[in-house]
Scaffold this motif. Structure first.
Motif, PDB file in Angstrom:
ATOM      1  N   ARG A  97       7.634  -1.541   8.908  1.00 23.00           N
ATOM      2  CA  ARG A  97       7.915  -0.169   8.463  1.00 23.00           C
ATOM      3  C   ARG A  97       7.165   0.840   9.318  1.00 23.00           C
ATOM      4  O   ARG A  97       6.058   0.577   9.780  1.00 23.00           O
ATOM      5  N   LEU A  98       7.767   1.999   9.535  1.00 24.40           N
ATOM      6  CA  LEU A  98       7.097   3.143  10.141  1.00 24.40           C
ATOM      7  C   LEU A  98       6.618   4.061   9.028  1.00 24.40           C
ATOM      8  O   LEU A  98       7.350   4.294   8.058  1.00 24.40           O
ATOM      9  N   ASP A  99       5.380   4.578   9.143  1.00 20.03           N
ATOM     10  CA  ASP A  99       4.969   5.552   8.129  1.00 20.03           C
ATOM     11  C   ASP A  99       5.664   6.883   8.402  1.00 20.03           C
ATOM     12  O   ASP A  99       6.269   7.100   9.452  1.00 20.03           O
ATOM     13  N   GLU A 100       5.588   7.776   7.414  1.00 18.21           N
ATOM     14  CA  GLU A 100       6.338   9.029   7.507  1.00 18.21           C
ATOM     15  C   GLU A 100       5.851   9.897   8.663  1.00 18.21           C
ATOM     16  O   GLU A 100       6.642  10.588   9.309  1.00 18.21           O
ATOM     17  N   LYS A 101       4.548   9.855   8.944  1.00 20.45           N
ATOM     18  CA  LYS A 101       4.009  10.645  10.049  1.00 20.45           C
ATOM     19  C   LYS A 101       4.609  10.192  11.379  1.00 20.45           C
ATOM     20  O   LYS A 101       4.990  11.027  12.219  1.00 20.45           O
ATOM     21  N   GLN A 102       4.711   8.867  11.568  1.00 17.17           N
ATOM     22  CA  GLN A 102       5.276   8.348  12.802  1.00 17.17           C
ATOM     23  C   GLN A 102       6.758   8.681  12.912  1.00 17.17           C
ATOM     24  O   GLN A 102       7.262   8.987  13.999  1.00 17.17           O
ATOM     25  N   LEU A 103       7.465   8.640  11.791  1.00 13.61           N
ATOM     26  CA  LEU A 103       8.892   8.962  11.813  1.00 13.61           C
ATOM     27  C   LEU A 103       9.109  10.422  12.197  1.00 13.61           C
ATOM     28  O   LEU A 103      10.040  10.753  12.956  1.00 13.61           O
ATOM     29  N   ASN A 139       4.705   1.641  16.383  1.00 14.76           N
ATOM     30  CA  ASN A 139       3.953   0.754  15.509  1.00 14.76           C
ATOM     31  C   ASN A 139       4.868   0.399  14.335  1.00 14.76           C
ATOM     32  O   ASN A 139       5.100   1.217  13.445  1.00 14.76           O
ATOM     33  N   THR A 140       5.388  -0.819  14.332  1.00 13.04           N
ATOM     34  CA  THR A 140       6.333  -1.233  13.290  1.00 13.04           C
ATOM     35  C   THR A 140       5.674  -2.103  12.219  1.00 13.04           C
ATOM     36  O   THR A 140       6.361  -2.789  11.469  1.00 13.04           O
ATOM     37  N   VAL A 141       4.333  -2.079  12.150  1.00  8.77           N
ATOM     38  CA  VAL A 141       3.596  -2.898  11.184  1.00  8.77           C
ATOM     39  C   VAL A 141       2.829  -1.976  10.240  1.00  8.77           C
ATOM     40  O   VAL A 141       1.962  -1.207  10.683  1.00  8.77           O
ATOM     41  N   ARG A 142       3.119  -2.060   8.954  1.00  7.80           N
ATOM     42  CA  ARG A 142       2.364  -1.299   7.954  1.00  7.80           C
ATOM     43  C   ARG A 142       1.531  -2.276   7.127  1.00  7.80           C
ATOM     44  O   ARG A 142       2.070  -3.212   6.515  1.00  7.80           O
ATOM     45  N   TYR A 143       0.189  -2.025   7.125  1.00  5.66           N
ATOM     46  CA  TYR A 143      -0.736  -2.901   6.417  1.00  5.66           C
ATOM     47  C   TYR A 143      -1.910  -2.077   5.902  1.00  5.66           C
ATOM     48  O   TYR A 143      -2.434  -1.232   6.644  1.00  5.66           O
ATOM     49  N   PRO A 144      -2.356  -2.331   4.668  1.00  5.85           N
ATOM     50  CA  PRO A 144      -1.666  -3.147   3.673  1.00  5.85           C
ATOM     51  C   PRO A 144      -0.476  -2.380   3.095  1.00  5.85           C
ATOM     52  O   PRO A 144      -0.574  -1.179   2.842  1.00  5.85           O
ATOM     53  N   CYS A 145       0.624  -3.070   2.919  1.00  5.71           N
ATOM     54  CA  CYS A 145       1.786  -2.440   2.300  1.00  5.71           C
ATOM     55  C   CYS A 145       1.547  -2.318   0.793  1.00  5.71           C
ATOM     56  O   CYS A 145       0.746  -3.059   0.212  1.00  5.71           O
ATOM     57  N   THR A 146       2.209  -1.370   0.177  1.00  9.38           N
ATOM     58  CA  THR A 146       1.974  -1.052  -1.231  1.00  9.38           C
ATOM     59  C   THR A 146       3.298  -1.019  -1.989  1.00  9.38           C
ATOM     60  O   THR A 146       4.354  -0.735  -1.400  1.00  9.38           O
ATOM     61  N   PRO A 147       3.245  -1.263  -3.305  1.00 10.94           N
ATOM     62  CA  PRO A 147       4.505  -1.308  -4.057  1.00 10.94           C
ATOM     63  C   PRO A 147       5.225   0.032  -4.100  1.00 10.94           C
ATOM     64  O   PRO A 147       6.452   0.089  -4.002  1.00 10.94           O
TER      65      PRO A 147
END
Length: 834
Positions: free
Chosen positions: A531-537, A499-507
């Motif tokens: 972006r990948l979240d840290e859990k996915q990474l 999953n390479t989509v992060r939504y909603p992205c944050t500053p």
């Protein structure tokens, strides 16, 4: 000869009785199966002609839905009700050419669209065994290609006028872009003799005379269509060489259909924070973990963060979280179950309280942690073979049911005629729908027509846009389609779906580098980021640790790790690309992605300026492929004679699908254009000063349509001034890449090497009419859609300025990095002046 009815009682009993007397096999097509294709035919009224087409299409695309019929001693017949079909039944039919007959017995009160089934007033002369799939005789196991052998009136042709649409990746679909339909005339078109209901080329198979007396009774209410069985014509060059052993009927007859077993916990049980279960060999294929069935050791199981392997009894233990998806990695030589739509079943969503309130529903409350989640598998040689053909389908992205029909008529129809991917299956790499998540059931209806397991990963148009946090942004996708990320094995290949989509992205998370200003106001202006979240990474690192180093790793994502189309945009590439490269260091790998609606075949070492500036990349460590899109340029442009829009992309590429042809841990990529064979790989054009000036003038006019539109005329006509002002013969070689070559000769003269416009050696994009694909751009500027003003797979050869006036021909041969060659010819005319 096989006779099929959509109602086993009343009128259906008469042809079935005749079929029994003639020694024919009989089968029943359930009404629910009929419902899927019925909406694809124009008009709301039930007519005999429409019924013929609907039933035949259902049989062709979903033969696995057929059920065996057992004839009783007596059969009853009800006469009357519908005089239209009754009158038509007297038409002449060529019975001796019909190894498969489809009958439709009409009802007084219900229509096909209502699901069929027996009416209370009908007899009960035939019993259907709903639990027994129908197996066609071995001599007609080739593709069923229905053809109605009748004379009937079809609806008026329809012209679809489409507004010009230019949409960037991620832009929502404008509400105003719906097609406008109007009939050409009010008169029906009379069609006689053979009317094909599918585009597969077929050859009639004669199996003898069928005696069906009921079908010749004038005044009967029975409407009848005859379906020819045909030997499947190979859809691709790969299939043509006979290297595949699995045909469509094999898949549908033998596919392992089932589900994951979830064992609820006792109400008074202390569930704790650990999930347990078993991976087992489902000997009786009932999806139940029976005591006598053997557990499988060494199978990888994950909760999306932790990764474990089963013990010698097939058991596993995983930490439990309130919002998690538990899934297994399908091992080579085994197959996870698929549902009736061919969608792989290998995961369990755990969300005790369910999703927050979401427009499209999200995940229903799952309640307490189950006592066990058990994953069934069966042995499967197709997933074990070292030779695999993995279909990678980019951006189906249907915004409405009309576009679902376009996809069915185009790429889905192509894939339904292929039979080379039963092991690896088809992976749809995001933007499965276009923002309207209520279309997921329609998409699953499409995948029911395919010939292998189907998997999905999410894209930026599969989002729950009303989710307040990224934790729930893909809940509806997870509920209907697949986990947000996972992996599976076939042959010597490990596929990682990210999953390479992060939504909603944050500053705080996404804009620490200052390059993602679109993420600064998630509350009032929510946006997405690659972006990948840290859990996915964390999961990715642990997943790869279980993979032998000699396997090929296919890294699939929607937003590409890196892309040419958006090489200067951080948002449309993946922030952690360097971390992913480090995890894959030393491995044989390939990245596949979608999102850009373009075709990109990038080799190891390729480099563009944006990659260096944004990520510090000095060249690709392994190949990256952007797979194009089934929707092409969002189903824009002129409607083709095959029933779907041309949708030529902003790189000049055409809609289609990517296939990775894998042997061992090596692969070769190929792109199949929708509606074409594999040898259609390029488009030729002429880029002249006249074309370039028209390009500029037309773009200005398109922005402010005042006065007459500038006309290009025939782009293959060049003047003496065009030649002296530099005119190029262009070749858009869609899967062309570094190490490909393009050569051309004019009028049989010497062969010259064409020059690739983008060398992929650290330069920026070259944009404008000089670098465009003139054939594609000329269509787009007139018919709407994006404009092919940049591409990484365009080659040019300057035409001699002293060519004589008259007609000339250019013979162009494009050779890819594997030595496969493709040849096309273009005729053009030189005039002294325009």
């Amino acid at each position: 000869m096989t006779v099929i009815v959509d109602q086993p009682a009343s009128l259906g009993a008469l042809p079935l009785t005749s079929a029994r007397d003639a020694g024919c096999t009989v089968a029943y097509l359930p009404g629910l199966a009929v419902r899927r294709p019925v909406d694809l035919y124009p008009g709301e009224a039930e007519t005999a002609a429409k019924d013929y087409a609907v039933i035949a299409d259902a049989v062709r695309t979903m033969p696995h839905t057929l059920r065996s019929l057992e004839l009783t001693a007596e059969s009853t017949v009800l006469v009357g009700f519908d005089q239209g079909p009754a009158a038509e039944s007297s038409h002449t039919v060529s019975w001796d050419r019909a190894p498969l007959a489809v009958t439709r017995s009409t009802k007084p009160t219900r229509s096909v669209a209502e699901g069929g089934g027996a009416h209370p007033r009908h007899g009960t002369g035939v019993q259907a065994d709903a639990g027994v799939p129908f197996a066609p005789p071995s001599d007609i196991r080739a593709r069923w290609s229905p053809t109605v052998l009748r004379t009937f009136a079809l609806p008026s042709p329809v012209v679809k006028l489409r507004r010009s649409v230019s949409r960037s990746p991620g832009a929502p679909n404008p509400a105003s872009r719906r097609a406008i339909r109007r009939p050409i005339s009010g008169r029906p078109t009379e069609v006689s003799e053979t009317v094909p209901l599918s585009r597969s080329s077929s050859k009639s198979v004669r199996t003898g005379m069928a005696v069906l007396g009921a079908m010749a009774i004038a005044g009967s209410t029975l409407t009848t269509s005859v379906v020819q069985t045909a030997t499947a014509a190979p859809a691709t060059a790969t299939q043509a060489d006979g290297n595949d052993r699995h045909d469509r009927n094999d898949w549908n007859a033998n596919a392992y259909r089932g589900k994951v077993e979830v064992v609820p916990a006792d109400e008074d049980a202390d569930a704790g924070r650990v999930l347990t279960g078993r991976v087992f060999l489902d000997g009786d294929r009932d999806s139940r973990n029976d005591e006598r069935e053997r557990g499988l050791a060494g199978v990888v199981v994950s909760n999306g963060r932790d990764v474990v392997t089963t013990d010698r009894h097939g058991r596993y233990r995983l930490p439990a979280y309130d919002n998690m998806t538990v899934f297994i990695t399908q091992p080579s030589g085994y197959q996870v179950p698929v549902d009736e739509h061919n969608v792989a079943q290998f995961h369990y969503n755990h969300l005790p309280a369910g999703s927050p309130e979401l427009r499209y529903g999200g995940i229903e409350p799952t309640g307490p942690l189950p006592e066990a989640v058990n994953f069934p598998l069966v042995k499967n040689q197709a997933t074990k073979d070292r030779e695999q053909h993995c279909v990678i389908a980019g951006d189906l992205q249907t915004y409405d049911k009309e576009e679902v029909g376009y996809a069915r008529a185009g790429a889905i129809s192509d894939l339904s005629r292929r039979n080379d991917y039963t092991g690896c299956g088809a992976l749809f790499i995001g933007d499965v729908v276009g923002d309207d998540l209520s279309l997921y059931p329609d998409v699953r209806g499409l995948t029911a027509e395919l010939n292998g397991p189907v998997r999905f990963l999410p894209g930026n148009h599969d989002l729950d846009y009303d989710a307040k946090t990224a934790e729930h942004s893909f809940d509806t996708f997870r509920a209907h389609m697949a986990p947000a990320y996972y992996s599976y094995d076939v042959g010597r290949t490990h596929v990682i779906a990210l999953n390479t989509v992060r939504y909603p992205c944050t500053p705080g998370v996404d804009n620490n580098d200052g390059r993602h200003t679109n993420c600064n106001d998630p509350e009032n202006s929510p946006s997405y980021n690659g972006r990948l979240d840290e859990k996915q990474l964390e999961w990715l690192e642990r997943d790869l640790a279980k993979v032998p180093s000699d396997k090929l790793v296919v890294v699939a994502g929607h937003i590409p790790l890196l892309t040419f189309a958006d090489e200067g945009s951080a948002r449309h590439q993946v922030d952690q690309v360097r971390e992913i490269y480090n995890l894959l260091d030393g491995r044989r790998a390939v990245s596949v992605a979608g999102h850009t609606h373009s075709i990109e075949n990038m080799k190891t070492g390729d480099l563009f300026k944006g990659w260096r500036d944004l990520f510090g990349i000095e060249g690709l460590p392994f190949p990256h492929i952007t797979a194009g899109a089934i929707s092409g340029d969002w189903y824009s442009g002129k409607l083709t004679e095959k029933g779907y829009p041309a949708a030529v992309g902003r790189d000049g590429g055409r809609p289609g699908v990517l296939t990775l042809d894998i042997k061992g841990n090596s692969f070769k990529e190929r792109f199949t254009v929708t509606g074409e064979k594999d040898d259609v790989q390029m488009q030729l054009g002429v880029n002249s000063p006249t074309y370039r000036q028209w390009y500029v003038d037309r773009r200005v006019w398109n922005g402010n349509k005042q006065g007459e539109a500038p006309e290009l005329g025939d782009p293959r006509v060049v003047s003496r001034d065009d030649l002296t002002g530099t005119t190029w013969l262009t070749t858009n070689f869609w899967m062309g890449s570094t190490d490909s070559k393009v050569e051309a000769s004019i009028d049989g003269g010497p062969v010259h090497r064409a020059v690739r416009t983008q060398q992929a050696r650290g330069e920026s994009q070259l944009i404008g009419p000089e670098w465009s694909d003139p054939h594609a751009a000329a269509q787009q500027l007139i018919n709407g859609g994006s404009v092919a003003d940049r591409t990484m797979h365009l080659w040019r050869l300057e035409l001699p300025s002293d060519l004589e006036a008259g007609t000339h021909h250019a013979k162009v041969t494009a050779t890819d990095s594997y030595g496969r060659s493709f040849t096309e010819t273009l005729r053009f005319t030189v005039v002294e002046e325009r």
